[in-house]
Design a protein around this motif. Structure first.
Motif, PDB file in Angstrom:
ATOM      1  N   ARG A  66      18.856  55.515 -19.651  1.00 29.63           N
ATOM      2  CA  ARG A  66      18.854  54.563 -18.533  1.00 29.63           C
ATOM      3  C   ARG A  66      20.187  54.568 -17.800  1.00 29.63           C
ATOM      4  NH1 ARG A  66      17.835  50.382 -21.177  1.00 29.63           N
ATOM      5  NH2 ARG A  66      19.741  49.138 -21.105  1.00 29.63           N
ATOM      6  N   ARG A 128      25.584  46.120 -21.197  1.00 27.56           N
ATOM      7  CA  ARG A 128      24.824  44.876 -21.331  1.00 27.56           C
ATOM      8  C   ARG A 128      24.327  44.368 -19.980  1.00 27.56           C
ATOM      9  NH1 ARG A 128      24.568  42.385 -26.084  1.00 27.56           N
ATOM     10  NH2 ARG A 128      25.884  43.136 -27.798  1.00 27.56           N
ATOM     11  N   ARG A 129      24.721  45.018 -18.930  1.00 27.96           N
ATOM     12  CA  ARG A 129      24.243  44.640 -17.601  1.00 27.96           C
ATOM     13  C   ARG A 129      22.902  45.319 -17.323  1.00 27.96           C
ATOM     14  NH1 ARG A 129      25.695  49.081 -14.307  1.00 27.96           N
ATOM     15  NH2 ARG A 129      27.128  50.508 -15.386  1.00 27.96           N
ATOM     16  N   SER A 130      22.183  44.791 -16.337  1.00 27.72           N
ATOM     17  CA  SER A 130      20.908  45.408 -15.969  1.00 27.72           C
ATOM     18  C   SER A 130      21.167  46.710 -15.222  1.00 27.72           C
ATOM     19  CB  SER A 130      20.098  44.453 -15.091  1.00 27.72           C
ATOM     20  OG  SER A 130      20.819  44.159 -13.891  1.00 27.72           O
ATOM     21  N   LYS A 131      20.311  47.663 -15.408  1.00 34.65           N
ATOM     22  CA  LYS A 131      20.478  48.973 -14.790  1.00 34.65           C
ATOM     23  C   LYS A 131      19.106  49.587 -14.570  1.00 34.65           C
ATOM     24  CE  LYS A 131      22.091  53.289 -14.080  1.00 34.65           C
ATOM     25  NZ  LYS A 131      22.904  53.752 -12.962  1.00 34.65           N
ATOM     26  N   LYS A 132      18.818  49.961 -13.349  1.00 35.36           N
ATOM     27  CA  LYS A 132      17.573  50.655 -13.022  1.00 35.36           C
ATOM     28  C   LYS A 132      17.903  52.118 -12.774  1.00 35.36           C
ATOM     29  CE  LYS A 132      13.542  50.692  -9.991  1.00 35.36           C
ATOM     30  NZ  LYS A 132      12.862  50.061  -8.829  1.00 35.36           N
ATOM     31  N   SER A 133      17.311  52.990 -13.549  1.00 33.04           N
ATOM     32  CA  SER A 133      17.608  54.415 -13.435  1.00 33.04           C
ATOM     33  C   SER A 133      17.019  54.981 -12.148  1.00 33.04           C
ATOM     34  CB  SER A 133      17.033  55.174 -14.630  1.00 33.04           C
ATOM     35  OG  SER A 133      17.548  54.680 -15.837  1.00 33.04           O
TER      36      SER A 133
END
Length: 280
Positions: A66, A128-133
């Motif tokens: 991700r 720990r942060r949100s991540k969009k691949s």
């Protein structure tokens, strides 16, 4: 193995790989217990001579894919992760290690840390942060590694060159060098192309050692294109000179011709030598 969407078998082409990095994959997540080898050594489950494969959980793999949504960075991370314990002794889980990679590409001074154990504590905030691949992983983005402009352009050009069968080997050699050393090579190249005099048949190189392997990067500055045989002979000699007393060397050599129509480089070769251990 089959594709989830179509059920089509996946051909791994096991006859083609020349270097294989091994990992252990587990369903359950054991955090730092299985991330570092020394825990298992202390439990008496493995010895110094036991072949080792870093342990990743399925959740770890999902996290890595991700955040490293560029094929170049993903492959480089896995090669560095596979050999990390040859470089330093540490306590931490995969979140800590990936965060360190996203920070500085896992650059550590092995000599300064020799005999010391590194403890990661609350150092995983980057994952720990949100991540969009991204959907297209062929976009070259170097997560955690800041290259000088010329070398970043070279990496992008190499990645697009499907005809260069050693493109990932050469890219990894570049990514495994210290940025200040790369900047010095770039300065020499730009001075040479501006017409600043340089020694005839000028060859400059930098190296970086990871465990038992030496990564060597060389530039050859010439006024005109060399003979093909002469070029390869020179490359073999440079790689042989960088060969460690024990282990192996991966050496990438770039040809830079004065007043070239190419903005980056005029030729690239890759050499991989292994020094076989002497039998008793």
């Amino acid at each position: 193995m089959r594709l989830k969407t179509t059920g089509q078998p996946i051909n791994l082409n096991l006859d083609k790989p020349k270097v294989v990095f091994t990992f252990s994959i587990c369903i359950e997540h054991f955090a730092s217990l299985t991330s570092a080898r020394h825990y298992l050594k202390e439990l008496g489950l493995v010895t110094e001579q036991t072949p080792w494969a870093p342990v990743l959980s399925l959740g770890d793999l999902q996290m890595i894919v991700r955040f490293l949504d560029s094929e170049v960075s993903l492959i480089h991370y896995l090669t560095r992760r596979a050999t990390l314990e040859q470089v330093l002794d540490f306590e931490g889980d995969e979140q800590d290690i990936l965060s360190a990679y996203l920070t500085n590409g896992l650059w550590v001074n092995h000599d300064a840390l020799d005999g010391k154990r590194i403890v990661f504590f609350a150092s995983d905030s980057l994952v720990r942060r949100s991540k969009k691949s991204r959907a297209d992983r062929t976009v070259v983005e170097l997560h955690g590694i800041l290259l000088p402009p010329l070398w970043e352009s070279i990496v992008r050009e190499l990645y697009r060159d499907d005809g260069q069968r050693h493109r990932f080997d050469i890219i990894n050699v570049i990514l495994n060098q210290m940025p200040p050393q790369l900047a010095e090579l770039e300065r020499r190249i730009r001075r040479f192309r501006r017409g600043v005099p340089s020694p005839e048949d000028d060859i400059s190189y930098v190296t970086f050692r990871i465990g038992s392997k030496v990564f060597g990067l060389a530039i050859h500055l010439l006024k005109k294109l060399p003979d093909r045989q002469e070029w390869h002979e020179m490359g073999r000699n440079v790689a042989a000179d960088l060969m460690p007393d024990a282990g192996s060397v991966e050496c990438a050599i770039f040809l830079i011709v004065c007043r070239s129509r190419h903005a980056t480089f005029d030729g690239a070769s890759f050499y991989w030598y292994i020094r076989q251990p002497q039998s008793d």
